[in-house]
Design a protein around this motif. Structure first.
Motif, PDB file in Angstrom:
ATOM      1  N   THR A 193     -10.043   9.232  49.257  1.00 28.68           N
ATOM      2  CA  THR A 193      -9.363  10.360  48.620  1.00 28.68           C
ATOM      3  C   THR A 193     -10.312  11.317  47.926  1.00 28.68           C
ATOM      4  N   GLY A 194     -11.457  10.832  47.453  1.00 31.72           N
ATOM      5  CA  GLY A 194     -12.389  11.699  46.741  1.00 31.72           C
ATOM      6  C   GLY A 194     -13.652  10.958  46.354  1.00 31.72           C
ATOM      7  N   LEU A 195     -14.399  11.518  45.405  1.00 28.55           N
ATOM      8  CA  LEU A 195     -15.585  10.849  44.882  1.00 28.55           C
ATOM      9  C   LEU A 195     -15.152   9.574  44.160  1.00 28.55           C
ATOM     10  N   PHE A 196     -16.030   8.589  44.133  1.00 32.16           N
ATOM     11  CA  PHE A 196     -15.606   7.281  43.639  1.00 32.16           C
ATOM     12  C   PHE A 196     -16.701   6.617  42.818  1.00 32.16           C
ATOM     13  N   GLN A 197     -16.274   5.974  41.713  1.00 31.48           N
ATOM     14  CA  GLN A 197     -17.171   5.164  40.890  1.00 31.48           C
ATOM     15  C   GLN A 197     -16.406   3.929  40.443  1.00 31.48           C
ATOM     16  N   LYS A 198     -17.042   2.781  40.570  1.00 29.21           N
ATOM     17  CA  LYS A 198     -16.430   1.521  40.132  1.00 29.21           C
ATOM     18  C   LYS A 198     -17.175   1.002  38.918  1.00 29.21           C
ATOM     19  N   LEU A 199     -16.418   0.628  37.871  1.00 29.70           N
ATOM     20  CA  LEU A 199     -17.017   0.165  36.628  1.00 29.70           C
ATOM     21  C   LEU A 199     -16.407  -1.169  36.224  1.00 29.70           C
ATOM     22  N   GLU A 200     -17.229  -2.129  35.876  1.00 31.13           N
ATOM     23  CA  GLU A 200     -16.747  -3.347  35.238  1.00 31.13           C
ATOM     24  C   GLU A 200     -16.658  -3.075  33.741  1.00 31.13           C
ATOM     25  N   PHE A 250       2.444   0.581  37.035  1.00 34.34           N
ATOM     26  CA  PHE A 250       2.346   0.761  38.481  1.00 34.34           C
ATOM     27  C   PHE A 250       1.720  -0.448  39.160  1.00 34.34           C
ATOM     28  N   SER A 251       1.946  -0.541  40.464  1.00 39.55           N
ATOM     29  CA  SER A 251       1.269  -1.520  41.305  1.00 39.55           C
ATOM     30  C   SER A 251       0.343  -0.764  42.256  1.00 39.55           C
ATOM     31  N   LEU A 262      -0.091   3.551  44.177  1.00 39.15           N
ATOM     32  CA  LEU A 262      -1.260   4.384  43.887  1.00 39.15           C
ATOM     33  C   LEU A 262      -1.295   5.693  44.668  1.00 39.15           C
ATOM     34  N   PRO A 263      -1.063   5.712  45.994  1.00 35.75           N
ATOM     35  CA  PRO A 263      -1.142   6.999  46.714  1.00 35.75           C
ATOM     36  C   PRO A 263      -0.207   8.063  46.148  1.00 35.75           C
ATOM     37  N   GLY A 264       1.051   7.714  45.898  1.00 32.65           N
ATOM     38  CA  GLY A 264       1.994   8.691  45.374  1.00 32.65           C
ATOM     39  C   GLY A 264       1.636   9.147  43.974  1.00 32.65           C
ATOM     40  N   VAL A 265       1.223   8.213  43.118  1.00 30.19           N
ATOM     41  CA  VAL A 265       0.874   8.567  41.744  1.00 30.19           C
ATOM     42  C   VAL A 265      -0.344   9.479  41.721  1.00 30.19           C
ATOM     43  N   ILE A 266      -1.389   9.125  42.465  1.00 29.17           N
ATOM     44  CA  ILE A 266      -2.618   9.928  42.476  1.00 29.17           C
ATOM     45  C   ILE A 266      -2.339  11.327  43.003  1.00 29.17           C
ATOM     46  N   ARG A 267      -1.530  11.423  44.041  1.00 29.58           N
ATOM     47  CA  ARG A 267      -1.220  12.739  44.598  1.00 29.58           C
ATOM     48  C   ARG A 267      -0.588  13.635  43.541  1.00 29.58           C
ATOM     49  N   TRP A 281       2.572   7.637  33.031  1.00 33.36           N
ATOM     50  CA  TRP A 281       3.704   6.754  32.784  1.00 33.36           C
ATOM     51  C   TRP A 281       4.802   6.938  33.825  1.00 33.36           C
ATOM     52  N   ASN A 282       5.491   5.858  34.104  1.00 36.54           N
ATOM     53  CA  ASN A 282       6.578   5.876  35.070  1.00 36.54           C
ATOM     54  C   ASN A 282       7.895   6.033  34.319  1.00 36.54           C
ATOM     55  N   THR A 283       8.488   7.219  34.412  1.00 40.65           N
ATOM     56  CA  THR A 283       9.740   7.470  33.690  1.00 40.65           C
ATOM     57  C   THR A 283      10.948   7.037  34.479  1.00 40.65           C
TER      58      THR A 283
END
Length: 309
Positions: free
Chosen positions: A66-73, A126-127, A131-136, A307-309
């Motif tokens: 979907t875009g640029l990505f960074q993973k952080l612990e 969210f689960s 994720l796809p719908g929320v991010i969009r 938030w999911n209303t």
């Protein structure tokens, strides 16, 4: 953020219990022996680990496309500098959400529950499949966010610490805290088990246990704040734990509200082991020893939890 602007997604994860055990015992066989010796089901650790890693893999796969990505612990959060346009995704538990929010400055945070059968996830609406719908919609600024008020402590020697849930001011050990408290044009010297300063976000956590204990001791059955207060309220609530009355220490200032106009000021009288830590993480602390004066109030920073209303 427009459709044309580059998007960067930061995925924040945590170590599983299995990973933490392996770090503690150096190898999995040694960790497994420890669990079995204590009659603990090692399979539960494997199942939790495998499912969490699968959810991380699924989220990472989508975000990279979907875009640029960074993973952080989680342990990397204090040293990471978030960009103002970052979209942050956290794969819970609840504590990781609060811990991550502290390092943000208005960036939206999407919180995912990796295992609803295991975690209640009150802060994980969210689960991974959402994720796809929320991010969009977040990318189009078309998803509701709940604003979260932060607390902050600033000291006269230049230290500063933020809190999403609460601040603790007191001794590092189980010794008594000694300090001088100043609030609402009143001041007194106190000896106690420390002071808790709660935000609205944290007002259903540690703050509730303090209220429950006070009501039980006093024999009352209710309190106006027994259900907490709103996450975005421009207020904090301070509570003194186990104040001790004596010839030199008082119990007159043990509970009160902190606002933009009404700060809490505390001067340490502890030669050593005085600390201020945030959100229940004792390692995330600043020193609070004799001569240090802390000013506790509302932070200019605020959190945004999708938030999911």
């Amino acid at each position: 953020m427009t459709d044309e602007s580059p998007r960067k997604f930061v995925l924040v994860t945590r170590k599983t219990r299995l990973q933490e055990l392996v770090e503690r015992f150096n190898t999995w066989p040694q960790a497994k022996f420890y669990l079995e010796h204590n009659q603990v089901n090692a399979k539960d650790y494997f199942d939790e680990h495998d499912l969490y890693q699968e959810r991380v893999r699924q989220a990472e796969q989508f975000l990279k496309k979907t875009g640029l990505f960074q993973k952080l612990e989680r342990s990397m959060l204090p040293g990471y500098r978030f960009h103002p346009t970052d979209i942050v995704v956290v794969i819970g538990q609840d504590g990781l959400v609060a811990n991550t929010l502290k390092y943000l400055d208005g960036q939206p945070l999407v919180a995912l529950n990796p295992d609803p059968g295991r975690w209640d996830g009150k802060l994980l609406p969210f689960s991974v499949k959402d994720l796809p719908g929320v991010i969009r919609q977040v990318c189009h600024n078309d998803w509701p966010c709940r604003k979260i008020t932060f607390a902050q402590a600033c000291t006269n020697d230049g230290q500063q610490i933020l809190a999403v849930n609460d601040l603790f001011i007191g001794p590092r050990t189980h010794q008594s805290a000694r300090y001088r408290i100043n609030w609402a044009d009143k001041a007194e010297t106190q000896s106690s088990s420390g002071i808790i300063v709660s935000t609205g976000f944290g007002s259903t956590g540690w703050f509730q246990s303090i209220l429950a204990g006070a009501m039980a001791v006093s024999g009352t059955t209710g309190h106006p704040l027994e259900n907490g207060f709103a996450w975005d309220e421009q207020r904090l609530q301070f509570s003194v734990r186990e104040p001790f009355p004596s010839r030199t220490t008082g119990i007159g200032l043990v509970f009160g509200e902190i606002t933009q106009e009404k700060w809490l000021e505390i001067e340490s009288m502890m030669p050593e082991n005085g600390v201020i830590f945030s959100d229940g993480i004792e390692n995330d602390c600043i020193a609070f020893n004799s001569g240090i004066i802390a000013k506790i109030g509302l932070s200019k920073k605020a959190g945004r939890l999708v938030w999911n209303t």
